[in-house]
Design an enzyme around this catalytic site. Structure first.
Site, PDB file in Angstrom:
ATOM      1  N   ARG A   1     -30.111  94.312 -34.878  1.00  0.00           N
ATOM      2  CA  ARG A   1     -31.517  93.959 -34.735  1.00  0.00           C
ATOM      3  C   ARG A   1     -32.153  94.000 -36.125  1.00  0.00           C
ATOM      4  NH1 ARG A   1     -34.392  99.424 -32.177  1.00  0.00           N
ATOM      5  NH2 ARG A   1     -36.272  98.190 -32.508  1.00  0.00           N
ATOM      6  N   ARG A   2     -33.357  93.455 -36.247  1.00  0.00           N
ATOM      7  CA  ARG A   2     -34.144  93.531 -37.476  1.00  0.00           C
ATOM      8  C   ARG A   2     -33.411  92.972 -38.693  1.00  0.00           C
ATOM      9  NH1 ARG A   2     -36.217  99.731 -36.235  1.00  0.00           N
ATOM     10  NH2 ARG A   2     -38.185  99.135 -35.309  1.00  0.00           N
TER      11      ARG A   2
ATOM     12  N   HIS B   1     -34.182  93.776 -24.767  1.00  0.00           N
ATOM     13  CA  HIS B   1     -34.683  94.716 -23.740  1.00  0.00           C
ATOM     14  C   HIS B   1     -36.192  94.897 -23.851  1.00  0.00           C
ATOM     15  CE1 HIS B   1     -35.282  98.380 -21.453  1.00  0.00           C
ATOM     16  NE2 HIS B   1     -35.674  99.012 -22.544  1.00  0.00           N
ATOM     17  N   PHE B   2     -36.671  95.126 -25.091  1.00  0.00           N
ATOM     18  CA  PHE B   2     -38.097  95.475 -25.106  1.00  0.00           C
ATOM     19  C   PHE B   2     -39.020  94.268 -25.005  1.00  0.00           C
ATOM     20  CE2 PHE B   2     -37.394  96.167 -29.840  1.00  0.00           C
ATOM     21  CZ  PHE B   2     -38.281  95.214 -30.320  1.00  0.00           C
ATOM     22  N   HIS B   3     -38.467  93.052 -25.214  1.00  0.00           N
ATOM     23  CA  HIS B   3     -39.326  91.900 -24.951  1.00  0.00           C
ATOM     24  C   HIS B   3     -39.438  91.621 -23.445  1.00  0.00           C
ATOM     25  CE1 HIS B   3     -39.266  91.227 -29.298  1.00  0.00           C
ATOM     26  NE2 HIS B   3     -40.406  90.602 -29.069  1.00  0.00           N
TER      27      HIS B   3
ATOM     28  N   HIS C   1     -40.727 107.630 -26.133  1.00  0.00           N
ATOM     29  CA  HIS C   1     -40.406 107.130 -24.798  1.00  0.00           C
ATOM     30  C   HIS C   1     -41.589 107.195 -23.841  1.00  0.00           C
ATOM     31  CE1 HIS C   1     -37.761 104.991 -22.247  1.00  0.00           C
ATOM     32  NE2 HIS C   1     -38.253 105.699 -21.261  1.00  0.00           N
TER      33      HIS C   1
HETATM   34 FE1  HAS Z   1     -36.615 101.004 -22.741  1.00  0.00          FE
HETATM   35  C1  HAS Z   1     -35.319 101.118 -25.930  1.00  0.00           C
HETATM   36  C2  HAS Z   1     -34.041 102.878 -21.572  1.00  0.00           C
HETATM   37  C3  HAS Z   1     -38.025 100.995 -19.560  1.00  0.00           C
HETATM   38  C4  HAS Z   1     -39.529  99.701 -24.035  1.00  0.00           C
HETATM   39  N1  HAS Z   1     -37.282 100.495 -24.610  1.00  0.00           N
HETATM   40  C5  HAS Z   1     -36.577 100.597 -25.797  1.00  0.00           C
HETATM   41  C6  HAS Z   1     -37.384 100.111 -26.867  1.00  0.00           C
HETATM   42  C7  HAS Z   1     -38.597  99.752 -26.332  1.00  0.00           C
HETATM   43  C8  HAS Z   1     -38.508  99.981 -24.914  1.00  0.00           C
HETATM   44  C9  HAS Z   1     -39.813  99.236 -27.083  1.00  0.00           C
HETATM   45  O1  HAS Z   1     -31.816 104.593 -22.749  1.00  0.00           O
HETATM   46  C10 HAS Z   1     -36.965  99.981 -28.332  1.00  0.00           C
HETATM   47  C11 HAS Z   1     -37.333 101.170 -29.137  1.00  0.00           C
HETATM   48  C12 HAS Z   1     -36.932 100.951 -30.583  1.00  0.00           C
HETATM   49  O2  HAS Z   1     -37.634 100.209 -31.270  1.00  0.00           O
HETATM   50  O3  HAS Z   1     -35.904 101.496 -30.990  1.00  0.00           O
HETATM   51  N2  HAS Z   1     -36.097 101.747 -20.916  1.00  0.00           N
HETATM   52  C13 HAS Z   1     -34.998 102.465 -20.665  1.00  0.00           C
HETATM   53  C14 HAS Z   1     -34.946 102.790 -19.234  1.00  0.00           C
HETATM   54  C15 HAS Z   1     -36.067 102.250 -18.664  1.00  0.00           C
HETATM   55  C16 HAS Z   1     -36.795 101.609 -19.733  1.00  0.00           C
HETATM   56  C17 HAS Z   1     -33.897 103.565 -18.523  1.00  0.00           C
HETATM   57  N3  HAS Z   1     -38.413 100.439 -21.941  1.00  0.00           N
HETATM   58  C18 HAS Z   1     -38.789 100.534 -20.631  1.00  0.00           C
HETATM   59  C19 HAS Z   1     -40.141 100.075 -20.477  1.00  0.00           C
HETATM   60  C20 HAS Z   1     -40.567  99.719 -21.742  1.00  0.00           C
HETATM   61  C21 HAS Z   1     -39.463  99.953 -22.646  1.00  0.00           C
HETATM   62  C22 HAS Z   1     -40.895 100.048 -19.170  1.00  0.00           C
HETATM   63  C23 HAS Z   1     -41.878  99.190 -22.210  1.00  0.00           C
HETATM   64  C24 HAS Z   1     -42.894  98.901 -21.461  1.00  0.00           C
HETATM   65  N4  HAS Z   1     -34.985 101.812 -23.587  1.00  0.00           N
HETATM   66  C25 HAS Z   1     -34.080 102.584 -22.944  1.00  0.00           C
HETATM   67  C26 HAS Z   1     -33.102 103.092 -23.923  1.00  0.00           C
HETATM   68  C27 HAS Z   1     -33.463 102.594 -25.164  1.00  0.00           C
HETATM   69  C28 HAS Z   1     -34.651 101.798 -24.922  1.00  0.00           C
HETATM   70  C29 HAS Z   1     -31.955 103.958 -23.686  1.00  0.00           C
HETATM   71  C30 HAS Z   1     -32.788 102.871 -26.505  1.00  0.00           C
HETATM   72  C31 HAS Z   1     -31.817 101.804 -26.855  1.00  0.00           C
HETATM   73  C32 HAS Z   1     -31.230 102.073 -28.216  1.00  0.00           C
HETATM   74  O4  HAS Z   1     -30.086 102.485 -28.274  1.00  0.00           O
HETATM   75  O5  HAS Z   1     -31.935 101.896 -29.225  1.00  0.00           O
HETATM   76  C33 HAS Z   1     -36.470 102.381 -17.190  1.00  0.00           C
HETATM   77  O6  HAS Z   1     -37.699 103.042 -17.095  1.00  0.00           O
HETATM   78  C34 HAS Z   1     -36.488 101.078 -16.497  1.00  0.00           C
HETATM   79  C35 HAS Z   1     -36.668 101.237 -14.991  1.00  0.00           C
HETATM   80  C36 HAS Z   1     -37.026  99.930 -14.358  1.00  0.00           C
HETATM   81  C37 HAS Z   1     -36.328  99.325 -13.400  1.00  0.00           C
HETATM   82  C38 HAS Z   1     -36.780  97.984 -12.895  1.00  0.00           C
HETATM   83  C39 HAS Z   1     -37.622  98.075 -11.624  1.00  0.00           C
HETATM   84  C40 HAS Z   1     -38.087  96.715 -11.263  1.00  0.00           C
HETATM   85  C41 HAS Z   1     -39.346  96.399 -10.874  1.00  0.00           C
HETATM   86  C42 HAS Z   1     -39.644  94.964 -10.632  1.00  0.00           C
HETATM   87  C43 HAS Z   1     -39.412  94.616  -9.176  1.00  0.00           C
HETATM   88  C44 HAS Z   1     -39.484  93.169  -9.003  1.00  0.00           C
HETATM   89  C45 HAS Z   1     -40.092  92.583  -7.986  1.00  0.00           C
HETATM   90  C46 HAS Z   1     -40.076  91.101  -8.009  1.00  0.00           C
HETATM   91  C47 HAS Z   1     -40.825  93.345  -6.941  1.00  0.00           C
HETATM   92  C48 HAS Z   1     -35.110  99.917 -12.839  1.00  0.00           C
HETATM   93  C49 HAS Z   1     -40.427  97.387 -10.686  1.00  0.00           C
HETATM   94  C50 HAS Z   1     -40.718  90.499  -6.839  1.00  0.00           C
HETATM   95  C51 HAS Z   1     -40.932  89.077  -7.136  1.00  0.00           C
HETATM   96  C52 HAS Z   1     -40.947  88.146  -6.211  1.00  0.00           C
HETATM   97  C53 HAS Z   1     -41.143  86.748  -6.626  1.00  0.00           C
HETATM   98  C54 HAS Z   1     -40.749  88.433  -4.782  1.00  0.00           C
END
Ligand code: HAS
Length: 544
Positions: free
Chosen positions: A431-432, A368-370, A217
């Site tokens: 998946r996979r 999610h991860f893409h 993570h």
């Molecule tokens: Fe995740 C699985 C939970 C963030 C990558 N994640 C994965 C896997 C990958 C991955 C690769 O709880 C698969 C692993 C595998 O192969 O088995 N992930 C989270 C949570 C967050 C999160 C809670 N993940 C990421 C990030 C990754 C990533 C970042 C890569 C870079 N993830 C999980 C969980 C799994 C998981 C479980 C396991 C699932 C399972 O059962 O297998 C948080 O950190 C996310 C917080 C982010 C936000 C969004 C904030 C938004 C922002 C954008 C603002 C937009 C603006 C637009 C300002 C709440 C900062 C403005 C635009 C204008 C035009 C004005």
């Protein structure tokens, strides 16, 4: 003309590996997307598919990211300090990481390591696969040493001034990486390497998965923090404005350092052998680590509003229209942010203990991860390359029109690919899998139409990736010479006249100690349990 960067060759050497990994990884990806939708291709077979998925995961998630992040870290240090602390050591670290990469990919392409990028035992790979990955990590530790030494040098020189936000972010990421990689180093040295060499007959898969996710993570934050650093320190200026708050940025990176490790069990909610109380504890920490992302969403949105209004935007949303959407760097980052908004919120769904059982191991996860590593990170890195390469090489971007179109193609491709994966995941598609017919199972019938759409998304993504590669190669080999612009980080709003003085969030040494303590609490007892419970172990399996 090129010469503004003392360590330009080292930076370019890292970038070249990242770019090549990305180009080859993208070719593997399009074949996989088509194969999964049952579209016939030359040499299509399960054996080919799982080799390709392994290669794609390693190339994109481990090689492209790590080398790009190392290049970017050196850019930050070179810009702020004039040079990196120990250039020879940095080259040696690069050599070690590159050798490891070649060894690992060699085993994958010779069909001796189709174990996917998570390399879960009891699937077993050739020993050189694990040794190669270990070397890649050892090489990256050299990079961490360089970054931390540069940060300490900056502190010693100006104790009354905080280091730049870019260096603060890069240092937090290097510290996070040191802490995270201890888990995978233990898994490699104590379990996978002796077992693959035949020194141990059996392996404990649960212990290996636990050590992997202790690393896995924070790994995702290692990928995304450099993108956050670009959002804070480059985007506001490129968009024509200022960063809304420098102190909020410093807090964000320090919080990631503290909270990234004690969350790994959210990948193991469905694993037996880990007490439910510890899973709940990790779930609560996961919700906490979303906080710095929400702060980032606010700060970056506010900075963009400042830029849009300075560019003449009026009304509630008029500032969005006036942002420079035609600038390839800005467009890449804005579209990456929009995709991340969905991917990040999806992460919170994944992290909800009960709901996780509905999506775990389904196509939802690859959706999610893409949107996260494949968009927030990869698309931001592409935008960063458009901004950085001319500054680094003194060459103008070639094929500018392709560079302008490319981020939009990525966005459309990702919406079709990753959003649809979320839908098929909810329909129960694992998946996979090699083909969506799932050996004729009736439950699989509704998946097919959706998988065809995701395959189309995969093709659009491939075209976008090739546009990016054309622009990069064209610029590096044939870009017209232009005056080299220096790198200037975004100014922040409300900076006091004499500059900031260091605050509590600048004390990364202290936050590192806190991070070690929090990780020890979150993992100490569960690991003790795992090591002391009755374990049977498993021999290795060579599936393909
Ligand atoms: Fe995740 C699985 C939970 C963030 C990558 N994640 C994965 C896997 C990958 C991955 C690769 O709880 C698969 C692993 C595998 O192969 O088995 N992930 C989270 C949570 C967050 C999160 C809670 N993940 C990421 C990030 C990754 C990533 C970042 C890569 C870079 N993830 C999980 C969980 C799994 C998981 C479980 C396991 C699932 C399972 O059962 O297998 C948080 O950190 C996310 C917080 C982010 C936000 C969004 C904030 C938004 C922002 C954008 C603002 C937009 C603006 C637009 C300002 C709440 C900062 C403005 C635009 C204008 C035009 C004005």
């Amino acid at each position: 003309m090129p010469g503004r960067f003392t360590d330009r060759r080292l930076i370019l050497a890292n970038l070249w590996v990242a770019l090549l990994a990305f180009g080859v990884g993208a070719c593997m990806a399009v074949m996989q997307a088509m194969s999964r939708a049952d579209l016939e291709l030359p040499f299509r077979s399960p054996k080919m598919y799982y080799m390709s998925v392994t290669a794609h995961g390693i190339l994109m998630a481990l090689v492209f990211t790590t080398f790009f992040i190392m290049a970017l870290g050196y850019v930050v240090v070179d810009t702020d300090r004039g040079r990196i602390p120990w250039p020879r050591f940095a080259w040696a670290s690069y050599g070690v990481a590159l050798t490891g990469t070649v060894l690992t990919l060699g085993t994958v392409y010779s069909f001796k390591a189709s174990v996917l990028y998570t390399f879960y035992p009891p699937m077993q790979a050739h020993p050189l696969f694990y040794i190669g990955l270990t070397l890649l990590i050892v090489g990256s530790w050299g990079w961490c040493a360089e970054i931390i030494a540069a940060w300490r040098g900056a502190l010693r020189e100006r104790p009354d001034r905080p280091v730049s936000l870019a260096l603060h972010a890069t240092t937090a990421n290097a510290m996070l990486w040191v802490l995270a990689t201890l888990g995978v180093a233990a898994e490699m040295l104590l379990q996978l390497i002796p077992w693959s060499l035949g020194l141990e007959a059996k392996i404990d898969p649960l212990l290996a998965r636990t050590l992997f996710w202790y690393f896995g993570h924070p790994l995702v934050y290692f990928w995304v923090l450099p993108a956050y650093a670009i959002w804070y320190t480059v985007l506001p200026r490129e968009a024509g404005g200022k960063l809304f708050s420098d102190p909020l940025g410093r807090m964000t990176f320090a919080l990631f350092l503290v909270l990234s490790a004690p969350v790994g069990f959210h990948h193991q909610f469905m694993d037996p052998g880990i007490p439910a109380g510890w899973k709940l504890f990790h779930m609560a920490n996961t919700m906490l680590v979303a906080f710095p992302s929400f702060v980032t969403a606010f700060t970056i949105c506010a900075s963009l509003e400042v830029a849009g209004r300075l560019r003449g935007g009026t009304g509630l949303f008029g500032w969005i229209r006036t942002l420079p959407w035609g600038n390839p760097t800005v467009a890449s980052v804005l579209l990456a942010l929009l995709l991340f908004l969905v991917g990040g919120l999806g992460g919170l769904i994944n992290a909800s203990y009960a709901i996780n059982s509905a999506i775990h191991n389904t196509a939802w996860v690859q959706g999610h991860f893409h949107l996260t590593v494949g968009s927030a990170t990869a698309l931001t890195f592409m935008g960063t390359a458009y901004w950085l390469i001319p500054k680094l090489t003194g060459r103008a971007l070639q094929f500018e029109l392709l560079a302008k179109i490319q981020p939009y193609l990525w966005f459309v491709g990702m919406v079709l690919f990753a959003m649809v994966n979320h839908v098929t995941g909810l329909l129960g598609m694992p998946r996979r899998i090699f083909e969506d017919a799932y050996a004729g199972a009736p439950q699989a019938i509704p998946w097919h139409g959706w998988t065809l759409v995701s395959a189309f998304g995969g093709i659009v993504l491939f075209v976008s990736a090739m546009f990016f590669m054309l622009v990069m190669l064209g610029t590096l080999f044939a870009g017209a010479r232009v005056p080299q612009e220096p790198i200037v980080w975004a100014e922040s709003l409300g900076e006091p006249a004499g500059g900031y003085t260091p605050g509590v969030w600048d004390r990364l040494g202290l936050w590192f100690v806190v991070a070690v303590a929090v990780a020890a609490i979150a993992y100490g007892v569960p690991l003790w349990h795992l090591v002391h419970m009755t374990r049977y172990g498993s021999p290795g399996f060579h599936t393909f």
